[in-house]
Structure formats: structure tokens, C-alpha cells
Design an enzyme around this catalytic site. Structure first.
Site, PDB file in Angstrom:
ATOM      1  N   SER A 171       0.796  -1.235   0.000  1.00 20.14           N
ATOM      2  CA  SER A 171       0.000   0.000   0.000  1.00 20.14           C
ATOM      3  C   SER A 171       0.826   1.281   0.000  1.00 20.14           C
ATOM      4  O   SER A 171       0.260   2.370  -0.139  1.00 20.14           O
ATOM      5  CB  SER A 171      -0.962   0.014   1.189  1.00 20.14           C
ATOM      6  OG  SER A 171      -2.050  -0.843   0.933  1.00 20.14           O
ATOM      7  N   ALA A 172       2.139   1.186   0.137  1.00 16.34           N
ATOM      8  CA  ALA A 172       2.949   2.382  -0.086  1.00 16.34           C
ATOM      9  C   ALA A 172       2.780   2.856  -1.525  1.00 16.34           C
ATOM     10  O   ALA A 172       3.078   4.012  -1.853  1.00 16.34           O
ATOM     11  CB  ALA A 172       4.411   2.106   0.222  1.00 16.34           C
TER      12      ALA A 172
END
Length: 397
Positions: free
Chosen positions: A78-79
Site C-alpha cells: 500500500s505504499a
């Protein structure tokens, strides 16, 4: 443990913390990079490329395991969202996207299921009300470029959009990708490559090209993150219960793709999933955030105007998160500094990746940070490894 790279004078505490991540916190292969006012001051890497030893054997970090090289890349989960969020903000900066317009003005099919009043800013701030799907997608459907957008358009809202927030772990990527496609006619991964990462020379991809696949290491799970004293961490009871309950919105949100995809699969890595499947180096992640703040050494030009930087750091959602079951803060696509994701200062904006990766910018200090790892923990936010690096970075300042 051989640690490679360099740190500028005064940033030696970051190197010490990076070494300790391997000695006490479970890292097998990782990299960290930091820019200050556009100049690289930390660039470190170490360990093995493949957390599981790779298909060729050698064990997890054992004899024969390939080392992590200077240009080794990893999936950042999710970065990815923080890098992807630059696209709608840049479209707004160029006058092509109205952040206060209904999503349906660009994507008419989205108005179904009580979502007709959902605004673009609600979508970016995890207020759209569709963090889960009544009918989860298979990994193949999730990656096909069509099924995800169709599913979230048809999905009825779990709450009235704009009235509350809850993290959209998988659906955020389909929402963002389809919005960008409707506005530009290009996929988000292609637009990002042509307008952002390509011109900046960043090794970051949403949709991994085949000619660089050999540079990407294999990830593997770590049982649980450890605290700074080496003890394994445990989530709060209410958080653990939410993840364990198949009927909870938390569990359903993370199960929007069922079964969980194999992140080492070439097909998954090549798919354009702007919420979860970005691949890059720590240097690229830090370089991206450095470019949001200003020009970067080596010819990288500033991405965001001061007003767009202000949008990236402006809270739209704050307080109890209906999915993560903790207090979170979000701006226009970015997670902000707070208890769930401690960054450097109240003005920091960025995004963690479940399992450890993290990237963010801190306008106050002019710092930009990127950390990637091949050893993934169950934690969604506040992984002890990047947190130890941030603590050291704060001490260095």
C-alpha cells in the site's frame, strides 16, 4: 551483516538503526533512502534479495542466497497508494480534475448503490463508503484491468459517502485507476510512467515491465513484527478481533481479493493495481517524495506547486477508522502523521505499506523518506522497522 551505501555526515544514527533492523527486528533484505532539500543524505541497502532464498535455494539468507544489490526493487504494497495519489493531484494542478466534483461526473456508472453524491475528494480520503465487495474478486479478476472498476461501481455503499471514513485497502486502487482512465484516457500506471517516474528517472512501476523483472526480489512473511527490545508485538484486542471475524468490515475489506494473491507471481507484478502492487527501490520512493517538495539533485524537477503540497497535507478524514479500527488521518490520497502511522512531524504526508514499506515527505524539514523490505509482517501501519529509522532520523536532525 554487510551494509552497503553511504550516509552524509550527521546521519550516522540512521545507519546504526538500519543495522539493528537486521540484528533484532527480523529484516532479511531491505533498503532505506533519505533526501533533504532535494539532496540525497542516506542511501543504504543490505541482506539478501529474496527473503525465501529464491527458487535457486540457499535458504532465507543462507549460503548461496543472492545479495540485495544497489538497484534491487521490491513490491511495496500500500505504499503504492502514496505514489499513485500524485496522479489526481497533478491532474487537478493542471486544471483537468475538479476535486469537489461528483465522481459520477467523470464516471457515470459509479452513481449506483447510493454513491451518486460521492465527491472526488471523498474517494481520495477513504470516505467513498466502498472498502469491501459483496462478491470478492479472484486474483485474476483483480488484475484484469476491468473487473475491479466494474465491481466497485456496482457495489452499494456501506455508509453514506462523505459522512465517515474507513481504509479502502484494495478498492482504492480500482477507484483511483478508473477515475484517472476516465479523465485522461490512459491507465494510471502508464500516465505515471510518462509524466512522473519516467521524467524523474525513478525506478518505480505500477505494472512491472518485463525487462526489469529480474531486478525484483521475492518477498516472504515474517511471523510478527518486533519492538525495539526484540519482543514480538501484539495488536490491541479490538483490532485482533476485527481481523479475525469473517463478518467484520475489516476482514471483508482485506478479502476484496480472495484468495490472497501471490505477490511473487509475475502476472500479479505486471498488473496495474494502484493500491497494492507498486514495485520500486527505496531510492525511488524517497526521490518521488523529494520531488513533491522541490527540485532534486540530478535534474529532477519539482512535481507539486506549494498549493498542491498544502492539499497533500490537509486533513480530510480524521478519527475512528471503520476498517482499521484505530484512529487514522487522510488527506487527498495520503495518510498523515498520527498514532496509526507516526511519521516525522504533524505536517508529514505519505503512505505505509502493509508489511513494512513506507514513503513520506515532511515539508517542515524538507526531508523525504523511503524504506522497502522483502520481509513482510502482518502489520498494516507503524511497523517497528521503519519506525526505528524515523526515530534515528529525528535524532540526527
Amino acid at each position: 551483516m554487510d551494509i552497503h551505501g553511504e550516509v552524509a555526515d550527521g546521519f550516522e544514527p540512521v545507519r546504526d538503526a538500519f543495522v539493528r533492523n537486521f540484528e533484532a527486528l527480523g529484516d532479511r533484505g531491505a533498503a532505506v533512502a533519505v533526501y533533504r532539500d532535494g539532496r540525497k543524505v542516506v542511501d543504504l541497502w543490505g541482506g539478501v534479495r529474496d527473503a525465501d532464498g529464491g527458487a535457486g535455494g540457499g535458504g532465507a539468507g543462507g549460503v548461496g542466497a543472492a545479495p540485495w544489490e544497489r538497484d534491487t526493487a521490491q513490491i511495496v504494497r500500500s505504499a503504492t497508494k502514496g505514489v499513485a495519489a500524485s496522479v489526481p493531484l497533478l491532474l487537478h494542478q493542471r486544471g483537468l480534475l475538479d476535486l469537489d466534483a461528483p465522481v459520477a461526473a467523470y464516471w457515470p456508472e459509479f452513481k449506483a448503490g447510493g454513491k451518486e453524491r460521492t465527491l472526488v475528494r471523498d474517494l481520495l480520503a477513504h470516505r467513498a463508503g466502498v472498502p469491501a465487495l459483496d462478491r470478492p474478486l479472484s486474483p485474476a479478476q483483480a488484475a484484469d484491468g476491468m473487473s475491479g472498476a466494474r465491481a466497485v461501481a456496482e457495489q452499494a455503499a456501506f455508509w453514506e459517502p462523505g459522512t465517515a471514513h474507513g481504509y479502502h485497502p484494495h478498492t482504492f486502487g480500482w477507484l483511483l485507476g478508473e477515475l484517472v482512465l476516465r479523465v485522461t484516457g490512459a491507465s494510471l500506471g502508464r500516465w505515471l510512467a510518462e509524466e512522473v517516474t519516467g521524467p524523474l528517472g525513478l525506478d518505480f512501476w505500477i505494472g512491472l515491465p518485463g525487462d526489469v523483472a529480474h531486478r525484483v526480489g521475492r518477498s516472504a512473511a515474517l511471523e510478527a513484527p518486533r519492538t525495539s527490545n526484540g519482543l514480538r508485538t501484539r495488536p490491541k484486542r479490538e483490532v485482533a478481533e476485527a481481523y479475525a471475524d469473517p463478518a467484520s468490515l475489516t476482514r471483508r475489506a482485506f478479502a476484496a481479493i480472495t484468495p490472497l494473491p501471490d505477490e511473487n507471481d509475475p502476472g500479479y507484478r505486471g498488473a496495474e493495481l494502484p493500491g497494492s502492487a507498486g514495485i520500486g527501490t527505496a531510492r525511488a520512493l524517497a526521490g518521488f517524495y523529494a520531488a513533491t517538495l522541490g527540485d532534486v539533485e540530478g535534474g529532477g524537477r519539482r512535481l507539486f506547486t506549494p498549493s498542491t503540497v498544502a492539499l497533500a497535507g490537509r486533513e480530510l478524514s480524521g478519527g475512528p477508522d471503520r476498517v482499521l479500527v484505530v484512529n487514522t488521518r487522510f488527506s487527498y490520497g495520503y495518510m498523515l502523521h498520527g498514532p496509526a502511522s507516526p511519521l516525522l512531524s504533524p505536517g508529514s504526508f505519505g503512505h505505509p505499506g502493509r508489511g513494512g514499506s513506507l514513503g513520506f515527505a515532511d515539508p517542515e524539514s524538507g526531508l523525504a523518506f523511503g524504506y522497502v523490505t522483502n520481509t513482510l509482517t502482518p502489520s498494516v501501519t507503524a511497523d517497528p522497522r521503519p519506525q526505528s529509522l524515523i526515530k534515528a532520523l529525528r535524532a540526527a536532525l
